[in-house]
Enzyme design. Sequence first.
Site, PDB file in Angstrom:
ATOM      1  N   GLY A 260       9.697   5.288  -3.529  1.00 13.03           N
ATOM      2  CA  GLY A 260       8.843   4.386  -2.770  1.00 13.03           C
ATOM      3  C   GLY A 260       9.495   3.021  -2.725  1.00 13.03           C
ATOM      4  O   GLY A 260      10.283   2.669  -3.612  1.00 13.03           O
ATOM      5  N   THR A 261       9.168   2.249  -1.707  1.00 13.25           N
ATOM      6  CA  THR A 261       9.873   0.982  -1.542  1.00 13.25           C
ATOM      7  C   THR A 261       8.967  -0.231  -1.703  1.00 13.25           C
ATOM      8  O   THR A 261       8.634  -0.592  -2.823  1.00 13.25           O
ATOM      9  CB  THR A 261      10.630   0.952  -0.204  1.00 13.25           C
ATOM     10  OG1 THR A 261       9.746   1.375   0.841  1.00 13.25           O
ATOM     11  CG2 THR A 261      11.796   1.911  -0.228  1.00 13.25           C
ATOM     12  N   THR A 262       8.502  -0.847  -0.631  1.00 13.98           N
ATOM     13  CA  THR A 262       7.980  -2.210  -0.732  1.00 13.98           C
ATOM     14  C   THR A 262       6.459  -2.278  -0.882  1.00 13.98           C
ATOM     15  O   THR A 262       5.719  -1.687  -0.106  1.00 13.98           O
ATOM     16  CB  THR A 262       8.406  -3.023   0.508  1.00 13.98           C
ATOM     17  OG1 THR A 262       9.817  -2.875   0.682  1.00 13.98           O
ATOM     18  CG2 THR A 262       8.077  -4.485   0.331  1.00 13.98           C
TER      19      THR A 262
END
Length: 281
Positions: free
Chosen positions: A53-55
């Site tokens: 997962g990123t931001t």
Amino acid sequence: MEANTRSTGRLPAAFLTPGSSSFMDFLSEHQPELLPGKRQLPPVQGVIEAPHGTTIVAVTFPGGVVLAGDRRATMGNVIAQRDIEKVFPADEYSAVGIAGTAGLAVEMVKLFQLELEHFEKVEGAQLSLEGKANRLSTMIRSNLGMAMQGLAVVPLFAGYDVDREKGRIFSYDVTGGRSEEQNYAATGSGSIFARGAMKKLFRDDLSEEQATTLVVQALYDAADDDSATGGPDVARRIYPIVTVITEDGFRRLTDEESSDIARSILERRLEQPDGPRAALL
């Protein structure tokens, strides 16, 4: 842990023995192998490839806090999933946004939810927001062994403090180190760009509507510069997950509400592609 009630009709003794109000302590004592951080990974060469997962972004406003996340998960240079959910309610007055190894992060969130529910049932009262932040810190620290092998989990925790009557944000590092953030925060691969956007757009007197617009704008800017962050996808109808936590509790914006915010940002960008971004607020 499973309760075998078919043979005797009785719960195992572990379930009937008085102990700590912490569900993690209960598992550590009776079945520690079920805890994510206690599992033994096979020896590997190099970094394990798994969806990440990123931001995640968060911002406070008078009366509460907004926590939001994009929908993209990546695996190396590949988009592993376009519509992953990264923001979850922890309990009635708090939420967690996940960045890092997606599978472990989701499992950690579920264990955190159970930890808070177990405490409330045993003690008959909710943990303070500070206590919740400390419990999450302990969980992250227990995952340090996996983080050393590339399976790190770095969440963002936000909630409404009923004692102080305001929204608060907590960020973490891979060792479980906890810091309280003032006004806004971001974590994940696009956090640098998202933080820059929030720094320019944040005001002390934001309304709830303005705060939700700000976090979507920050995610849009992050997606503009970070390939691992997914922006609003109008064609597939995939929009950021935006949650609001106030004295009334946790609320997730509907897809229609999120799409309206995202579309308004996209329309203004089309009208003024090089114009001042602060005009969006």
